[in-house]
Design a protein around this motif. Structure first.
Motif, PDB file in Angstrom:
ATOM      1  N   PHE A  11      38.398  17.564  -6.151  1.00  0.00           N
ATOM      2  CA  PHE A  11      39.023  16.765  -5.085  1.00  0.00           C
ATOM      3  C   PHE A  11      39.458  17.667  -3.937  1.00  0.00           C
ATOM      4  N   GLY A  12      40.068  18.827  -4.270  1.00  0.00           N
ATOM      5  CA  GLY A  12      40.501  19.750  -3.233  1.00  0.00           C
ATOM      6  C   GLY A  12      39.342  20.307  -2.421  1.00  0.00           C
ATOM      7  N   ARG A  13      38.219  20.547  -3.074  1.00  0.00           N
ATOM      8  CA  ARG A  13      37.050  21.050  -2.348  1.00  0.00           C
ATOM      9  C   ARG A  13      36.514  19.999  -1.393  1.00  0.00           C
ATOM     10  N   ARG A  14      36.508  18.733  -1.820  1.00  0.00           N
ATOM     11  CA  ARG A  14      36.081  17.673  -0.910  1.00  0.00           C
ATOM     12  C   ARG A  14      37.003  17.584   0.302  1.00  0.00           C
ATOM     13  N   LEU A  15      38.307  17.740   0.046  1.00  0.00           N
ATOM     14  CA  LEU A  15      39.275  17.695   1.129  1.00  0.00           C
ATOM     15  C   LEU A  15      39.057  18.852   2.097  1.00  0.00           C
ATOM     16  N   LEU A  16      38.776  20.039   1.553  1.00  0.00           N
ATOM     17  CA  LEU A  16      38.517  21.205   2.397  1.00  0.00           C
ATOM     18  C   LEU A  16      37.296  20.961   3.285  1.00  0.00           C
ATOM     19  N   VAL A  17      36.238  20.436   2.695  1.00  0.00           N
ATOM     20  CA  VAL A  17      35.021  20.166   3.458  1.00  0.00           C
ATOM     21  C   VAL A  17      35.287  19.130   4.541  1.00  0.00           C
ATOM     22  N   ALA A  18      36.050  18.084   4.201  1.00  0.00           N
ATOM     23  CA  ALA A  18      36.332  17.029   5.176  1.00  0.00           C
ATOM     24  C   ALA A  18      37.114  17.569   6.370  1.00  0.00           C
ATOM     25  N   ARG A  19      38.065  18.445   6.087  1.00  0.00           N
ATOM     26  CA  ARG A  19      38.872  19.001   7.182  1.00  0.00           C
ATOM     27  C   ARG A  19      38.038  19.909   8.079  1.00  0.00           C
ATOM     28  N   VAL A  20      37.174  20.712   7.474  1.00  0.00           N
ATOM     29  CA  VAL A  20      36.323  21.588   8.280  1.00  0.00           C
ATOM     30  C   VAL A  20      35.329  20.763   9.096  1.00  0.00           C
ATOM     31  N   VAL A  26      37.829  27.137   9.914  1.00  0.00           N
ATOM     32  CA  VAL A  26      37.856  27.381   8.468  1.00  0.00           C
ATOM     33  C   VAL A  26      39.083  28.197   8.093  1.00  0.00           C
ATOM     34  N   ALA A  27      39.461  29.188   8.910  1.00  0.00           N
ATOM     35  CA  ALA A  27      40.618  30.033   8.599  1.00  0.00           C
ATOM     36  C   ALA A  27      41.897  29.215   8.522  1.00  0.00           C
ATOM     37  N   HIS A  28      42.062  28.230   9.420  1.00  0.00           N
ATOM     38  CA  HIS A  28      43.264  27.404   9.420  1.00  0.00           C
ATOM     39  C   HIS A  28      43.313  26.508   8.170  1.00  0.00           C
ATOM     40  N   VAL A  29      42.176  25.902   7.837  1.00  0.00           N
ATOM     41  CA  VAL A  29      42.120  25.032   6.653  1.00  0.00           C
ATOM     42  C   VAL A  29      42.383  25.836   5.383  1.00  0.00           C
ATOM     43  N   ALA A  30      41.815  27.052   5.299  1.00  0.00           N
ATOM     44  CA  ALA A  30      42.022  27.892   4.123  1.00  0.00           C
ATOM     45  C   ALA A  30      43.488  28.250   3.960  1.00  0.00           C
ATOM     46  N   ALA A  31      44.162  28.567   5.054  1.00  0.00           N
ATOM     47  CA  ALA A  31      45.583  28.907   4.979  1.00  0.00           C
ATOM     48  C   ALA A  31      46.417  27.715   4.521  1.00  0.00           C
ATOM     49  N   GLU A  32      46.083  26.523   5.007  1.00  0.00           N
ATOM     50  CA  GLU A  32      46.820  25.333   4.614  1.00  0.00           C
ATOM     51  C   GLU A  32      46.672  25.043   3.118  1.00  0.00           C
ATOM     52  N   HIS A  41      34.770  29.533   2.847  1.00  0.00           N
ATOM     53  CA  HIS A  41      33.391  29.631   3.308  1.00  0.00           C
ATOM     54  C   HIS A  41      32.396  29.418   2.155  1.00  0.00           C
ATOM     55  N   LYS A  42      32.757  29.889   0.947  1.00  0.00           N
ATOM     56  CA  LYS A  42      31.862  29.713  -0.210  1.00  0.00           C
ATOM     57  C   LYS A  42      31.627  28.234  -0.494  1.00  0.00           C
ATOM     58  N   TRP A  43      32.707  27.444  -0.495  1.00  0.00           N
ATOM     59  CA  TRP A  43      32.533  26.037  -0.819  1.00  0.00           C
ATOM     60  C   TRP A  43      31.863  25.281   0.325  1.00  0.00           C
ATOM     61  N   ILE A  44      32.105  25.672   1.559  1.00  0.00           N
ATOM     62  CA  ILE A  44      31.405  25.043   2.683  1.00  0.00           C
ATOM     63  C   ILE A  44      29.909  25.339   2.592  1.00  0.00           C
ATOM     64  N   ARG A  45      29.572  26.578   2.244  1.00  0.00           N
ATOM     65  CA  ARG A  45      28.167  26.976   2.136  1.00  0.00           C
ATOM     66  C   ARG A  45      27.471  26.209   1.014  1.00  0.00           C
ATOM     67  N   ARG A  46      28.159  26.072  -0.134  1.00  0.00           N
ATOM     68  CA  ARG A  46      27.553  25.330  -1.246  1.00  0.00           C
ATOM     69  C   ARG A  46      27.358  23.864  -0.888  1.00  0.00           C
ATOM     70  N   GLY A  54      27.156  20.496  -5.102  1.00  0.00           N
ATOM     71  CA  GLY A  54      27.579  21.883  -4.971  1.00  0.00           C
ATOM     72  C   GLY A  54      29.064  22.089  -5.114  1.00  0.00           C
ATOM     73  N   LEU A  55      29.855  21.011  -5.094  1.00  0.00           N
ATOM     74  CA  LEU A  55      31.306  21.130  -5.210  1.00  0.00           C
ATOM     75  C   LEU A  55      31.799  21.070  -6.645  1.00  0.00           C
ATOM     76  N   THR A  56      30.920  20.808  -7.605  1.00  0.00           N
ATOM     77  CA  THR A  56      31.333  20.742  -9.004  1.00  0.00           C
ATOM     78  C   THR A  56      31.341  22.127  -9.635  1.00  0.00           C
ATOM     79  N   ASP A  57      32.039  22.238 -10.781  1.00  0.00           N
ATOM     80  CA  ASP A  57      32.102  23.515 -11.491  1.00  0.00           C
ATOM     81  C   ASP A  57      30.742  23.838 -12.090  1.00  0.00           C
TER      82      ASP A  57
END
Length: 318
Positions: A11-20, A26-32, A41-46, A54-57
């Motif tokens: 869920f957090g990875r989906r949220l990260l992608v949505a914000r980017v 990306v730096a601001h979203v990562a800090a938050e 960047h790894k999860w955005i790339r996947r 690509g967001l699953t374990d």
């Protein structure tokens, strides 16, 4: 699999992608979200490469293992296990490997437990389970010595019990077990003749029908004469629309589910406690069957009783 303190779940990875994707750096979203820019960047790339998948374990196992034991050495370890039934501590010095490495090899090839091997041949016992209730019914007969009035050797002791059991004869416990659900039905008779076996099968089919198994497709038995040549047995099979199947001679593993049920029958009913008469033991069978089918946890059914598997299948196939 994410650990309990992981910063990012799926869920957090989906949220990260949505914000980017909304246009934020990306730096601001990562800090938050409390992760490094490299992780973000790894999860955005996947996500861009593989999409939602690509967001699953994924497994952390390496793609290649250069230092893995050679295949020829592993074959030799497995051969020693199958042919001589040796353990890791004895195989290790023979092949020149540490005991821990031998154990990992045996585990990799599912040879680490001797119970998983067929002792005469050393082959791995292949477990199977039919897809739905009624597809295959296992039938077998277990012979038990009758108990004299007043009790046998389990109540009176070996020496005293031996004098009371002369000419008592045997009980023949006929059992039928559904391959998919392990639902069981048993009756006690005085013989295992063709007419008795045929009548038992008809009543067993009626029992399974009452529990929600509408049709029996196949019946698996050993090579007893009643099952091979009995006309009445074949007539009952034809009436049920079922096919009779025989196990390979001297291979009880093929009929293993009812063989395992017979062992449970002995441990949890026939030899559960000393009985003072044969009638007392016979009367206790009904309670055992109810407990086995409706309340007893079964390891092959994820800790559930057999009736739960029948009910689940009924909901699935209706």
């Amino acid at each position: 699999m994410a650990h309990r303190n992981a910063r990012l779940t799926v869920f957090g990875r989906r949220l990260l992608v949505a914000r980017v994707c909304s246009g934020r750096p990306v730096a601001h979203v990562a800090a938050e979200m409390g992760v490094s820019r490299a992780t973000a960047h790894k999860w955005i790339r996947r996500w861009r490469t593989e999409g939602e998948a690509g967001l699953t374990d994924r497994s952390s196992r390496p793609r290649t293992t250069p230092h893995r034991t050679a295949a020829a050495v592993e074959d030799r370890v497995c051969g020693l296990r199958r042919s001589r039934k040796l353990g890791p501590a004895r195989i290790g010095p023979i092949v020149g490997l540490p005991t821990s490495t031998v154990h990992r090899i045996l585990t990799r090839h599912r040879l680490n437990r001797l119970a998983w091997l067929d002792r005469p041949t050393g082959q791995i016992i292949r477990r199977y389970e039919r897809d739905r209730p009624g597809e295959l019914i296992h039938v077998d007969v277990k012979k038990l010595g009758r108990i004299p009035d007043g009790g046998g050797h389990r109540s009176l002791g070996r020496q005293a019990g031996r004098a009371t059991r002369n000419n008592m004869g045997f009980d023949y416990v006929h059992s039928a077990v559904d391959d998919h659900s392990r639902l069981a039905y048993s009756e006690i008779h005085g013989d295992e003749k063709v007419a008795t076996c045929a009548a038992f099968l008809a009543r067993a089919a009626a029992f399974f029908h009452s529990q929600g198994i509408d049709r029996i497709e196949r019946v698996l038995t050993d090579n007893a004469w009643a099952y091979r040549k009995g006309l009445a047995w074949k007539e009952v099979l034809a009436g049920l629309g079922a096919t009779g199947k025989l196990t390979r001679a001297y291979r009880p593993q093929t009929n293993g589910k009812v063989e395992r049920f017979n062992r449970t029958l002995l441990d949890e009913w026939a030899y559960l406690r000393p009985y003072t008469s044969n009638d007392e033991r016979t009367a206790a069978l009904a309670d055992f069957l109810h407990t086995y089918n409706h309340h007893r946890c079964h390891t092959a059914l994820d800790g559930h009783p057999p009736i739960s598997r029948v009910n689940n299948a009924a909901g699935q196939y209706t």
